[in-house]
Design a protein around this motif. Structure first.
Motif, short mmCIF file in Angstrom:
data_model
loop_
_atom_site.label_atom_id
_atom_site.label_comp_id
_atom_site.label_asym_id
_atom_site.label_seq_id
_atom_site.Cartn_x
_atom_site.Cartn_y
_atom_site.Cartn_z
N GLY A 1 49.22 -27.68 53.33
CA GLY A 1 48.56 -28.53 54.32
C GLY A 1 49.52 -29.15 55.30
N VAL B 1 41.70 -38.34 54.59
CA VAL B 1 40.46 -37.76 55.12
C VAL B 1 39.99 -38.54 56.34
N VAL C 1 49.75 -27.25 47.19
CA VAL C 1 48.64 -27.53 48.12
C VAL C 1 49.12 -28.48 49.23
N ALA D 1 43.93 -40.13 49.18
CA ALA D 1 43.07 -39.06 49.68
C ALA D 1 42.07 -39.59 50.70
N VAL E 1 43.90 -35.75 45.41
CA VAL E 1 42.80 -35.74 44.45
C VAL E 1 43.21 -35.01 43.16
N LEU E 2 43.94 -33.90 43.31
CA LEU E 2 44.41 -33.17 42.14
C LEU E 2 45.30 -34.04 41.26
N VAL F 1 42.64 -32.51 55.46
CA VAL F 1 41.76 -32.43 54.29
C VAL F 1 42.48 -31.73 53.13
N VAL F 2 43.23 -30.67 53.43
CA VAL F 2 43.98 -29.97 52.39
C VAL F 2 45.02 -30.89 51.75
N ALA G 1 49.39 -29.30 42.90
CA ALA G 1 49.23 -30.29 43.96
C ALA G 1 50.39 -30.22 44.96
N SER H 1 44.85 -34.12 51.55
CA SER H 1 44.11 -35.08 50.74
C SER H 1 43.65 -34.47 49.42
N ALA H 2 43.34 -33.17 49.45
CA ALA H 2 42.95 -32.49 48.21
C ALA H 2 44.09 -32.51 47.20
N ALA H 3 45.33 -32.45 47.69
CA ALA H 3 46.48 -32.53 46.78
C ALA H 3 46.50 -33.87 46.06
#
Length: 401
Positions: free
Chosen positions: A322, A388, A318, A384, A301-302, A294-295, A315, A297-299
């Motif tokens: 992860g 996820v 992050v 992302a 998204v950023l 998830v972390v 990003a 994937s957050a990168a």
């Protein structure tokens, strides 16, 4: 067809693992990644540009694509052969010598086909090393220490990538860069390859039928999340240079990629050991893999919603945090769901396809998205979503907490 949910019979004793073994193992792993990433990051591109300046992009794609295909095929085969032999060290040594020789020979070729041929030989040979090293962990390391050793495995890989890139740049020329990488591959692998193996490979079990691995439910459900998380990562990184150039409008996109790689590596090194040790202590793997996915994937998204240089740096950090936790804990999880103790090398070779296959598929997924389906923001949101999905599916593994 009935589904077999069993895993390999644990044959390693419950004691610890010696510090010298971890050190030699880490050194050999770093050496292999020097042999891979010195060429991949710098040398192949420079060499191909010198040979075919007008068609350098397509020529480099040919070289790396053929090499990746050989890598996917070679790893399970070398693993199976090391299973049959009952040893890992000789396969590491043989692969290092052959791989180092192929790298040194690359310094002498001046045709694209010559580069394709010798890089393919190097890929095949270095996969012998990697197959032996991967399988040595479940052979030699008890389950309750595999997160920590998996952390060292990831740490060594990152050091190898950075060192290989540094050697390639510091060599001054393509030829000297290849020779430097070749020397490190051979010398760095020797302590591990020549050491006495304290615990031998388990006695080989009866051969499985073709596609028999598909009957082992937890093995499949460990493979699928690894594939999806690596696919999301590959999609996110594939066009990073062009993203910086066309979306972020960085003046020096090549320098930007180097800076982001350094930020990513530092962040990864900060978590790769901590994540593995922590998962050992709490006795859990799946939740660590899920959170790490998830972390990561957050990168992505950023990158989609914050297309600035600052956003790219954040990003990268992050993503490194992860991936550091992910690479150590997921490797430990995978070793605990191997279907047959006597076929660990081959089965881990199949696992490693989940690392290489995304490199082949990412261009086919990313190119139409960038060209026709919304550009870079949509591309990174797709990356992302894939990541996820992989993170969530790890809970389908039932025999590991």
């Amino acid at each position: 067809m009935p589904v077999d949910n069993s895993v390999a019979r644990e044959v390693t004793p419950p004691g610890g693992v010696r510090a010298w073994w971890v050190l030699a193992f880490s050194g050999a792993t770093a050496a292999v990644f020097v042999g891979w990433y010195g060429p991949l990051q710098v040398l192949l591109a420079r060499q191909v540009e010198g040979i075919s300046p007008d068609g350098k992009e397509s020529a480099l794609a040919l070289v790396t694509g053929v090499g990746a295909a050989w890598s996917m095929v070679a790893n399970p085969i070398w693993g199976a052969l090391s299973d049959r032999s009952g040893r890992r060290g000789p396969w590491v040594l043989g692969g290092a010598v052959a791989g180092g020789g192929a790298l040194a020979a690359l310094a002498t070729v001046d045709t694209v086909l010559g580069v394709v041929a010798l890089w393919s030989v190097a890929q095949i040979a270095l996969n012998s090393c990697f197959a032996g090293l991967s399988a040595a962990v479940p052979d030699q390391v008890p389950e309750h220490r595999r997160g920590a050793v998996g952390g060292w495995f990831g740490f060594a890989q990152t050091v190898g990538v950075m060192s290989g890139t540094g050697l390639a740049l510091a060599g001054g020329s393509v030829s000297s860069g290849y020779v430097a990488c070749a020397v490190v591959v051979v010398v760095g692998s020797l302590p591990f390859a020549l050491a006495r193996e304290r615990r031998r490979v388990p006695v080989r079990e009866p051969a499985r039928k073709p596609f028999g691995l598909l009957r082992h439910r937890d093995f499949v459900w460990a493979w699928v999340p690894r594939f999806l998380i690596n696919l999301g990562n590959a999609v996110a990184l594939l066009y990073l240079f062009y993203y910086l150039q066309d979306e972020v409008r960085v003046g020096d996109p090549a320098g930007g990629v180097f800076t982001l790689t350094a930020v990513y590596a530092v962040a990864l090194l900060a978590t790769v050991l901590v994540g593995g040790v922590w998962s050992d202590r709490v006795g859990k793997r799946r939740v660590f893999v899920c959170v790490a996915g998830v972390v990561m994937s957050a990168a992505a998204v950023l990158l989609a919603v914050w297309p600035t240089w600052t956003g790219a740096v954040v990003a990268a950090a992050v993503l490194g945090v992860g991936y550091g936790a992910y690479t150590s804990v997921d490797f430990a999880l995978v070793t605990q769901v191997l279907p047959a103790a006597g076929a660990r090398g081959k089965d881990l070779g199949v696992v490693n396809i989940a690392n290489t296959l995304p490199q082949v598929l990412a261009p086919a997924l990313a190119a139409p998205v960038v060209a026709h389906l919304g550009g870079y923001p949509v591309l990174y949101l797709v990356a992302a979503a894939v990541g996820v999905a992989g993170a969530a599916l790890v809970f389908r593994v039932r025999t590991v907490h």
